[in-house]
Design an enzyme around this catalytic site. Structure first.
Site, mmCIF file in Angstrom:
data_model
loop_
_atom_site.group_PDB
_atom_site.id
_atom_site.type_symbol
_atom_site.label_atom_id
_atom_site.label_comp_id
_atom_site.label_asym_id
_atom_site.label_seq_id
_atom_site.Cartn_x
_atom_site.Cartn_y
_atom_site.Cartn_z
ATOM 1 N N PRO A 1 -6.292 7.051 -7.039
ATOM 2 C CA PRO A 1 -5.840 6.938 -5.645
ATOM 3 C C PRO A 1 -4.905 5.751 -5.470
ATOM 4 O O PRO A 1 -5.087 4.695 -6.088
ATOM 5 C CB PRO A 1 -7.146 6.683 -4.866
ATOM 6 N N GLY A 2 -3.937 5.920 -4.599
ATOM 7 C CA GLY A 2 -3.154 4.779 -4.135
ATOM 8 C C GLY A 2 -3.899 4.143 -2.969
ATOM 9 O O GLY A 2 -5.132 4.162 -2.919
ATOM 10 N N TYR A 3 -3.157 3.569 -2.028
ATOM 11 C CA TYR A 3 -3.794 2.917 -0.877
ATOM 12 C C TYR A 3 -4.193 3.992 0.145
ATOM 13 O O TYR A 3 -3.338 4.663 0.722
ATOM 14 C CB TYR A 3 -2.859 1.863 -0.280
ATOM 15 N N ALA B 1 -18.220 5.347 -7.741
ATOM 16 C CA ALA B 1 -18.684 4.016 -7.310
ATOM 17 C C ALA B 1 -17.743 2.946 -7.857
ATOM 18 O O ALA B 1 -17.431 2.937 -9.054
ATOM 19 C CB ALA B 1 -20.107 3.769 -7.805
ATOM 20 N N GLY B 2 -17.307 2.078 -6.995
ATOM 21 C CA GLY B 2 -16.402 1.013 -7.444
ATOM 22 C C GLY B 2 -16.278 -0.050 -6.376
ATOM 23 O O GLY B 2 -16.534 0.212 -5.199
ATOM 24 N N TYR C 1 -10.100 -5.894 -11.406
ATOM 25 C CA TYR C 1 -10.119 -4.498 -10.942
ATOM 26 C C TYR C 1 -9.133 -3.640 -11.749
ATOM 27 O O TYR C 1 -9.475 -2.553 -12.226
ATOM 28 C CB TYR C 1 -9.749 -4.502 -9.461
ATOM 29 N N GLY D 1 -3.688 -10.463 -7.790
ATOM 30 C CA GLY D 1 -5.039 -10.726 -7.276
ATOM 31 C C GLY D 1 -6.109 -9.776 -7.763
ATOM 32 O O GLY D 1 -7.246 -9.845 -7.320
#
Ligand code: CAA
Length: 247
Positions: A184-186, A90-91, A154, A150
């Site tokens: 994970p990356g994008y 969860a995030g 996070y 930004g």
């Protein structure tokens, strides 16, 4: 693989769904959690898995609520049995440059992404140690490794996950309990699709493999780290990012 119980938090999202499928394919009894108030979507999610032949249980859970996490773990253990595998997935993001970030934005992301790790792990850890088996995987991020414009909130949570995970890995090491993170990356998920198109195009241009990852890329890492045979892998981080950051 045995029919061990595997809990995935935030299970109904892009990554969570792929993780549940991968764990079920390993013969795990999968328990997913969803945000309280999203019961209808959760039922739909459960029905979708059923169509793939997967009988997953699903419970509402606010991972920022310590007592709620305690009650959830007690309920699962009563209804189904001991939890052997926990994936803290969860995030959220709530992006803004530092100069515009509000205290509420900061606190919300810290609570959901980082305090949740403590809230969930503490509930399962002692029982795992007593039974001599446990697999904990905490989902971090590429942006915890490298930072991101930004995302000071996070990135701070995702970097914090490394210290948390390595610490509990030491505490569980002699008890058969491993703890690792996956970064994970994008990945092609709704969370990443929220990034403004122009910004995302620039990000994708910087991924050496040339495209976004798929949720299954992350699910495979989780499956590996939670395998019964992965007992010698603990306190580590697995980066799955298409080469975007090489530590
Ligand atoms: N580096 C340097 N400067 C940058 C920059 C960057 N990466 N991105 C933007 N800027 C600059 C812009 O050029 C602009 O400069 P000017 O004012 O001189 O024109 C200024 O910063 C403001 O940029 P924006 O117009 O984008 O500002 P905004 O307030 O509209 O948006 C933001 C800010 C919300 C942070 C937006 O840039 C954004 O969404 N960025 C993407 C953040 C991101 O990658 N999030 C990942 C979400 S997915 C995820 O987190 C999953 C995972 O684990 C990987």
């Amino acid at each position: 693989m045995t029919n061990r119980i595997a809990v995935v938090t935030g299970a109904t999202g892009g990554l969570g769904t792929a993780m549940c499928k991968a764990l079920a394919a390993q013969g795990r009894a999968v328990v997913g959690t969803h945000l309280p108030g999203e019961e209808a979507q959760a039922k739909e999610w459960q029905a979708g898995l059923q169509q793939d032949g997967i009988e997953a249980s699903v419970y509402p859970l606010d991972v920022t609520d310590f007592d709620g996490c305690k009650a959830f773990v007690a309920a699962v253990e009563k209804d189904l049995g001991p939890i052997d595998i926990l994936v803290n997935n969860a995030g959220i993001t709530n992006d803004a440059p530092l100069k515009r970030m509000q205290p509420e934005q900061w606190n919300q992301v810290i609570n959901v992404n980082l305090t949740s790790m403590f809230n969930m792990c503490q509930q399962v850890f002692e029982n795992m140690c007593e039974r001599g088996f446990g697999r904990i995987v905490n989902i971090s991020s590429l942006n915890g490794e490298k930072g991101q414009f930004g995302q000071c909130n996070y990135a701070a949570t995702k970097a914090g996950i490394y210290g948390f995970t390595k610490s509990i890995a030491q505490e569980g090491a002699r008890k058969g309990v491993t703890a690792n993170s996956v970064s994970p990356g994008y990945i092609d998920t709704p969370m990443v699709r929220q990034v403004p198109e122009k910004v995302l195009n620039n990000i994708v241009a910087g991924i050496p493999v040339g495209h976004l990852g798929q949720p299954e890329d992350i699910a495979r890492a989780v499956a590996y780290l939670t395998a019964d045979e992965a007992s010698f892998v603990t306190g580590t981080n697995m980066s799955v990012n298409g080469g975007q950051y090489m530590a």
